[in-house]
Design an enzyme around this catalytic site. Structure first.
Site, mmCIF file in Angstrom:
data_model
loop_
_atom_site.group_PDB
_atom_site.id
_atom_site.type_symbol
_atom_site.label_atom_id
_atom_site.label_comp_id
_atom_site.label_asym_id
_atom_site.label_seq_id
_atom_site.Cartn_x
_atom_site.Cartn_y
_atom_site.Cartn_z
ATOM 1 N N THR A 1 0.830 -1.198 0.000
ATOM 2 C CA THR A 1 0.000 0.000 0.000
ATOM 3 C C THR A 1 0.870 1.256 0.000
ATOM 4 O O THR A 1 1.751 1.393 0.853
ATOM 5 C CB THR A 1 -0.873 0.015 1.267
ATOM 6 O OG1 THR A 1 -1.513 -1.241 1.403
ATOM 7 C CG2 THR A 1 -1.910 1.122 1.199
ATOM 8 N N GLU A 2 0.611 2.128 -0.943
ATOM 9 C CA GLU A 2 1.319 3.415 -1.028
ATOM 10 C C GLU A 2 2.838 3.244 -1.078
ATOM 11 O O GLU A 2 3.586 4.098 -0.627
ATOM 12 C CB GLU A 2 0.946 4.325 0.154
ATOM 13 C CG GLU A 2 -0.558 4.497 0.357
ATOM 14 C CD GLU A 2 -1.198 5.465 -0.623
ATOM 15 O OE1 GLU A 2 -0.434 6.088 -1.405
ATOM 16 O OE2 GLU A 2 -2.429 5.573 -0.649
ATOM 17 N N LEU A 3 3.291 2.127 -1.612
ATOM 18 C CA LEU A 3 4.718 1.786 -1.726
ATOM 19 C C LEU A 3 5.442 1.817 -0.376
ATOM 20 O O LEU A 3 6.633 2.091 -0.303
ATOM 21 C CB LEU A 3 5.450 2.697 -2.725
ATOM 22 C CG LEU A 3 5.030 2.604 -4.191
ATOM 23 C CD1 LEU A 3 6.051 3.311 -5.073
ATOM 24 C CD2 LEU A 3 4.893 1.166 -4.653
#
Lengths: 462, 423
Positions: free
Chosen positions: A145-147
């Site tokens: 998630t979100e890198l």
């Protein structure tokens, strides 16, 4: 030769409806169906459908020379399924070309990696199953998630057997190093890392239509030129961005589609650039070193850290109260509760509670459906309070019952095991039967064959 | 009578008090009332601004009837942006928020918004002045014997009406700026209050607490200041004794503006202490105000937000519903001239905890009284009322009986006595 890796993130939050204190204990439906449906369909019409169509044309045109990767959150897939199944169909068409890779991520677009490893793993599993179901691919590369990434998260992912992970080429982590190489996890070097080139990625994702930017307007030629100008030994350019960049964040009128349409041709023209997917790059490139990331990084905001979701008192409170339920949720079989549990974990809810109003206030207020972070928080906590009440009601009421349940589970497990063993025993028996038959006949044969030779040798000795 | 709130357009206890008192006065035989209200609710922004800017305020009259005695009194509205319980800064914020909403709604550009809101800073005093101009106009047009002005925004109007007509002026102090600001008094507001008190022939305060403030802080002659306690409207329908809630937990409610004056932080501190001792309880802070964000942060950092709820501003029947759900009502005000809301809670069969620093504490026997800063006593009282059924029943039953005897008719008679003393 440079390799360009295009990766697009597809996610749509499942927005909560206005849920007041009076609803607690009475109303167990939390979602704003109207805005979820209208926004999803709007984004599908502006972005997903036209961009998928364009990409499909490009992939066919360049026949194997143009490749890219997606990750689609489980929350987005669920919504496509209900509100816009044609979007899934168009992604399936892309998958069928064989030049599009789908990556693994968390099902709920959650921050579970920072809270509870068990929950994190179970979400990855859920998401994996969805990707296999829809696109018939088994993901080998993971993007959180979100890198969000840290050494520890990377090591968990390595243990799961994934070959690589995507993350941000954050300056404060890389220092003098360039993001344009393959790196490895600091704990488990088997896990490779692909780092986002945030300068070039954000040139498209954020600055493309910014008329105050000195490079405006950005053309495919100019962009390809920048890639060619990179030092010759830098091998990989990772362009990671939200898929909604095309047609939604950057409207069609900005020329973003023309840019995308021209990009592959212009890049491939000189023969110095090729496109590849993350798993393709793993086959053709070697990592240069390990990267140490003791504290989690992400691709959000100026700071590239977690402060978009965590850090202020209201975010921390919501996060802790939510993940305080993880252990109890393991005991819950109820399907609707499990579903809500997933949706309540979406990082978007915490994002709306962000109170940083400096450099990134614009980005935050662009995405939020609430008037203030406090409204977002109060609404979320009301929903969570109702959820907790439902959870309590569904939980086994006493330790006694709990124990019975656990024992039942064990019994079931053992039953399954027994059956498995029975089958195995059965198989083994069959095998051994067949084997004894064969060996006995073989022995007989041998014996029959051997006896004369022995005799011969015997006779020879004599 | 000059006021600025009239039901249903009310935002606090003042409108309720004005209405109750007027209703009470209307029961007295030889009494006729003209009520002047500056109205900021439900009116269009532009027309209001234009009309006030021209100094030409349209005055509309309509007749209102009280059902109880069929007696008519006139109700006059003046278009204005004046809202109760604001100091100039708050007023500026308020109007600014309103215009922001407007801008959002019509989607105009940023420049339009800035230009629009910029004009409101100095406008407050202008509005009060306008209101007083209208007041003297009304004083010229109507026949009356006495002027009665409620709270500081109408004092200039009262003075103007007195100057225009030569009739005696009674001012009614529902709150002073010392209550609203917690000590950081706004000098402009103080001056207006002081001028009104000096010009008044008699001053009515809503409690001894306020009476002391008026005498000590404003230097007013004690013989001019008389206390008349507020009362409460009887409920229209009889309530069932049973509380109506969907929640398994007990509910403790704070209902009011979330401002310094109301002591919201003491409620949160006490809630935190109670939650450490018992789990079967939820706390509700109903209302909005300039300290809301701070309070949300405080409750969040106490890690009690799964049991502590903010509802935002509650409208009419939601207040009623909230009370119906509650097991304990609490008003930890730092400085409360009177405080009608606990009386309403008591009517709804809810035991109340009030601070000693509230006017209503002077007349109530069957309420738990604590100092606003004494969060331990507060937590103790909450815990006791929730866990000891006897105490709960005691305060519930006697409290309701007590509050049923607080009638506006009696308060009105006291006000009439004040009138008689100056006529």
């Amino acid at each position: 030769m440079k390799t360009v890796c295009l990766y697009f993130q597809v996610h749509q939050p499942l927005r909560l409806k206005k849920y007041r204190f009076f609803n607690i204990g009475q109303d167990h439906y939390y979602y704003d169906d109207f805005s979820n449906e209208t926004i999803l369909q709007k984004v599908a019409a502006n972005c997903y459908l036209p961009t998928n169509k364009l990409l499909l044309e490009l992939i066919r045109k360049f026949d194997g020379k143009f490749k890219l990767a997606f990750s689609i959150s489980g929350v987005a897939l669920d919504q496509f399924d209900v509100y816009a199944p044609e979007v899934i169909a168009s992604f399936q068409e892309l998958a069928n070309t064989g030049h599009v890779e789908f990556l693994a991520e968390t099902n709920a677009h959650s921050l579970a990696s920072l809270a509870n490893t068990d929950e994190f793993l179970s979400q990855i599993k859920l998401h994996d199953a969805k990707i296999q179901k829809y696109f018939n691919q088994k993901p080998t590369v993971f993007r959180n998630t979100e890198l969000i990434y840290s050494d520890d998260i990377g090591s968990v992912i390595a243990d799961l057997g994934y070959q690589a992970m995507l993350t941000e080429g954050a300056k404060h982590v890389l220092g003098w190093k360039s993001p344009n190489f393959l790196y490895t996890n600091a704990i488990n070097p088997r896990l490779k890392l692909l780092l986002k080139n945030f300068k070039l990625s954000d040139d498209i994702a954020f600055r493309f239509s910014d008329k105050t930017w000195n490079e405006w307007p950005l053309t495919a030629e100019k962009f390809a030129g920048w890639i060619n100008e990179l030092p010759p030994d830098e091998e990989i350019v990772n362009l990671f961005m939200d898929y909604e960049t095309f047609g939604e964040h950057q409207w069609e009128e900005t020329g973003i589609f023309d840019f995308l349409k021209a990009l592959p041709e212009v890049m491939l023209k000189g023969g110095k650039v090729r496109f590849d997917t993350p798993s393709g790059i793993l086959k053709t490139h070697q990592p240069v070193s390990a990267i140490h990331v003791p504290y989690p990084i992400s691709w959000a905001d100026e700071e590239r850290d977690l402060t978009a979701w965590l850090g202020n008192p209201i975010q921390d409170e919501a996060f802790e109260k939510l993940y305080g339920l993880s252990e109890k949720m393991k005991l819950i079989k109820d399907e609707q509760l499990q579903k809500d549990w997933q949706y309540l974990q979406a990082s978007d809810h915490l994002y709306y509670m962000c109170t940083k109003l400096f450099s990134d206030g614009d980005v935050h207020s662009y995405f939020t459906p609430y008037e203030s972070p406090y409204d977002a928080f109060i609404n979320y906590m009301n929903v969570l309070s109702d959820f907790i009440l439902r959870l309590k009601a569904a939980l086994p009421t006493s330790d006694h019952q709990n124990e019975i349940n656990l024992l039942n589970d064990k019994l079931n497990e053992q039953k399954l095991l027994l059956e498995k063993y029975k089958k195995e025993v059965h198989l083994l028996k069959q095998k051994s039967n067949a084997a004894t038959k064969r060996t006995s006949s073989a022995v007989k044969k041998k014996l029959t064959r051997k006896t004369p030779t022995r005799k011969k040798s015997d006779s020879g000795k004599k | 009578m000059f006021g600025w709130e009239f039901p249903p357009h009310i935002s606090g206890g003042l409108g309720t008090a004005s209405y109750g008192l007027t209703r009470g006065l209307a029961t007295i035989d030889d009494m006729e009332i003209i009520f002047v209200v500056p109205k900021a609710y439900g009116d269009e922004d532009q027309s209001m601004m234009r009309l006030i800017g021209a100094g030409d305020v349209p005055v509309t009259k309509k007749k209102l009837k009280f059902e109880s005695n069929k007696k008519e009194f006139e109700y006059i509205e003046v278009n204005s942006r004046i809202a109760p319980y604001v100091d100039p800064e708050e007023f500026w914020k308020l109007t600014r928020e309103e215009t922001t909403d407007k801008v959002k709604y019509v989607q105009t550009n940023i420049e339009g918004r800035v230009a629009f809101s910029g004009k409101y800073g100095p406008d407050l005093l202008q509005e009060i002045y306008n209101y007083s101009v209208v007041a003297s106009m009304i004083a010229d047009e109507n026949e009356f014997d006495l002027i009665h002005a409620h709270d500081w925004l109408t004092y200039p109007a009262g003075i103007a009406a007195k100057e225009a007509s030569g009739k005696p002026l009674v001012i009614h102090v529902h709150a002073t700026d010392f209550d609203r600001s917690g000590g950081n008094v706004n000098p402009d507001v103080y001056n207006i209050e002081k001028r009104g008190m000096d010009a008044a022939d008699k001053i009515i305060t809503v409690s001894k607490l306020t009476q002391r403030t008026v005498i000590e802080k404003y230097g007013i002659d004690p013989s001019k200041v008389i206390t008349v306690y507020n009362a409460v409207e009887p409920l229209k329908e009889a309530l069932s004794e049973q509380k109506e809630s969907n929640l398994p937990e007990k509910i403790v409610t704070f209902l009011g503006r979330i401002t310094l004056q109301k002591g919201p932080e003491y409620f949160i501190e006490a809630a935190d202490m109670v939650l450490k001792k018992m789990k079967n309880v939820r706390f509700v802070m109903a209302g909005s105000g300039d300290m809301m964000k701070k309070m949300v942060n405080l409750a969040a950092s106490k890690k009690i937000m799964d049991k502590f709820h903010f509802t935002g501003f509650l409208k009419g029947d939601e207040v009623f519903r909230m009370l119906q759900m509650s097991d304990v009502y609490i008003m930890p005000s730092v400085s409360e001239p009177f405080g009608i809301s606990p009386l309403e809670a008591m009517q709804s069969n809810v035991p109340v905890i009030i601070s000693n620093q509230s006017g209503v504490a002077e007349i109530l026997t069957y309420a738990v009284k604590v100092d606003y800063w004494d969060i331990e006593a507060m937590a103790d009282a909450i815990y006791g009322l929730l866990n000891y059924n006897g105490a709960h029943e005691f305060f519930k039953q006697y409290g309701r009986e007590e509050v049923e005897n607080l009638k506006w008719e009696n308060a009105a008679q006291n006000v009439k006595d004040v009138y008689d003393s100056v006529l």
